[in-house]
Design a protein around this motif. Structure first.
Motif, PDB file in Angstrom:
ATOM      1  N   THR A  46      -2.115  -9.623  -5.870  1.00 41.04           N
ATOM      2  CA  THR A  46      -2.489  -8.397  -5.171  1.00 41.04           C
ATOM      3  C   THR A  46      -3.511  -8.740  -4.109  1.00 41.04           C
ATOM      4  OG1 THR A  46      -2.045  -6.833  -6.968  1.00 41.04           O
ATOM      5  CG2 THR A  46      -3.700  -6.201  -5.369  1.00 41.04           C
ATOM      6  N   LEU A  92      -6.393  -8.002  -1.530  1.00 36.69           N
ATOM      7  CA  LEU A  92      -7.474  -7.029  -1.420  1.00 36.69           C
ATOM      8  C   LEU A  92      -7.973  -6.869   0.015  1.00 36.69           C
ATOM      9  CD1 LEU A  92      -9.525  -8.008  -4.609  1.00 36.69           C
ATOM     10  CD2 LEU A  92      -7.818  -6.181  -4.359  1.00 36.69           C
ATOM     11  N   ARG A  93      -8.012  -7.962   0.765  1.00 35.54           N
ATOM     12  CA  ARG A  93      -8.480  -7.881   2.152  1.00 35.54           C
ATOM     13  C   ARG A  93      -8.071  -9.129   2.922  1.00 35.54           C
ATOM     14  NH1 ARG A  93     -14.125  -7.098   3.258  1.00 35.54           N
ATOM     15  NH2 ARG A  93     -14.200  -8.873   4.653  1.00 35.54           N
ATOM     16  N   GLU A 149      -7.449  -2.483 -10.306  1.00 40.47           N
ATOM     17  CA  GLU A 149      -7.794  -1.094  -9.984  1.00 40.47           C
ATOM     18  C   GLU A 149      -9.272  -0.973  -9.609  1.00 40.47           C
ATOM     19  OE1 GLU A 149      -6.705   1.116 -13.416  1.00 40.47           O
ATOM     20  OE2 GLU A 149      -4.559   0.683 -13.223  1.00 40.47           O
ATOM     21  N   ARG A 174      -9.809  -2.356  -6.097  1.00 39.10           N
ATOM     22  CA  ARG A 174      -9.356  -1.423  -5.056  1.00 39.10           C
ATOM     23  C   ARG A 174     -10.353  -0.288  -4.859  1.00 39.10           C
ATOM     24  NH1 ARG A 174      -3.073  -1.453  -7.063  1.00 39.10           N
ATOM     25  NH2 ARG A 174      -2.334  -3.150  -5.728  1.00 39.10           N
ATOM     26  N   ARG A 175     -10.899   0.218  -5.960  1.00 34.29           N
ATOM     27  CA  ARG A 175     -11.891   1.299  -5.840  1.00 34.29           C
ATOM     28  C   ARG A 175     -13.132   0.822  -5.099  1.00 34.29           C
ATOM     29  NH1 ARG A 175      -9.977   3.087 -10.942  1.00 34.29           N
ATOM     30  NH2 ARG A 175     -11.318   1.604 -12.024  1.00 34.29           N
ATOM     31  N   LYS A 193     -12.387   0.406  -1.403  1.00 34.13           N
ATOM     32  CA  LYS A 193     -12.248   1.706  -0.773  1.00 34.13           C
ATOM     33  C   LYS A 193     -13.611   2.334  -0.518  1.00 34.13           C
ATOM     34  CE  LYS A 193      -9.992   6.207  -1.392  1.00 34.13           C
ATOM     35  NZ  LYS A 193      -9.135   7.033  -2.299  1.00 34.13           N
TER      36      LYS A 193
END
Length: 304
Positions: A158, A160-161, A282, A285-286, A289
């Protein structure tokens, strides 16, 4: 096999004494000796030997001490996975230093709120080392860069950036063009053994810049501190590190296209801890964000 006997064996090796192991386990020395005999019968080889007044592992015993901790951890987690909802147990996370010094503490703070009963172990290494550790099952997941080669189908990833290259420079030199700074100021170089350092090397060669090198090191935090102290400029990935930007240090965009390094989480699709790994993702990601929202708010508040 009784796992408690294996735990007793590890304690005997640690203390060098069956009597001391028995004292800590609150059982008799005879009971510990009986457990060791059963283990040796199970493995069909001597595991312990006398050396003066102490007990030491035999060569076979040494090999067992290397595999026993992993076996005990796997068994403990198997019990956890079978008997609850997957929000307990242990999780081993590998990480590159950049993540350890930037996003990971916030990610773990969020993760702990969701899974307060999970015990997390952290291991720091390079992305290539983390890839091998995940592949061999030594760690459950890695917060790292995407490797320099395609991931096998057994892996999941995954992102992330993305982190393009930028120039770190002392604020009093911010009026000069980035390439002029790279040609005239001492360069604090990012370690060429690392993926980010190799990106820097490719950019310099493409831009036909032969810098005046002063230092070369692997810590982005230390590099930023050196630039902050006026020791030179640095070409580095635009990480989530909390650099002293806006004080005596500035980040300058580059005039030419720059390759970005991909930062994210890597794990095996067949991992027994998929539930916990997904919760880490998760949390990541939070956190990202929230940080992006704060960055946008800060930009909006800047005077025009």
């Amino acid at each position: 096999m009784e796992t408690s006997y294996l735990q007793s064996f590890m304690l005997v090796v640690e203390t060098g004494s069956m009597a001391e192991a028995a004292r800590r386990l609150h059982i008799t020395a005879a009971a510990v000796a009986q457990q060791m005999r059963i283990l040796e019968k199970e493995f069909k080889t001597p595991l312990l030997a006398r050396a003066g007044r102490t007990v030491v592992p035999t060569p076979a015993g040494h090999r067992l001490t290397q595999s026993a901790p992993t076996l005990l951890r796997e068994l403990a987690n198997a019990h956890t996975l079978v008997n609850d909802d997957g929000t307990r147990g242990e999780l081993v996370i590998g990480t590159i230093n950049t993540a350890l010094h930037s996003l990971l503490p916030d990610i773990l703070a969020d993760f702990v709120k969701q899974c307060p009963e999970v015990k997390v172990f952290l291991q720091s290494a390079t992305t290539h080392q983390l890839y091998e550790a995940v592949q061999q099952g030594d760690i459950d997941a890695a917060v790292c860069l995407y490797p320099s080669f395609p991931l096998a189908k057994t892996f999941d990833w995954t992102q992330l950036r993305e982190e393009p290259l930028i120039l770190l420079a002392p604020r009093h030199l911010a009026h000069l063009a980035p390439h002029e700074l790279l040609r005239t100021q001492p360069l604090i170089r990012y370690d060429r053994n690392l993926g980010g350092g190799q990106m820097v090397d490719r950019y310099l060669r493409t831009a036909h810049i032969a810098p005046k090198e002063r230092f070369e090191l692997s810590s982005l935090v230390a590099i930023a501190m050196m630039v902050d102290r006026g020791l030179g400029v640095a070409l580095v990935p635009d990480t989530a590190l909390n650099l002293p930007d806006g004080q005596s240090l500035v980040r300058l965009p580059l005039p030419e296209f720059t390759q970005s390094r991909r930062f994210g989480v890597m794990w095996l699709r067949s991992s027994a801890r998929l539930g916990l790994i997904h919760k880490v993702v998760e949390s990541a990601r939070r956190v990202l964000k929230d940080k992006e929202a704060l960055r946008i708010t800060a930009i909006a508040k800047q005077p025009q």
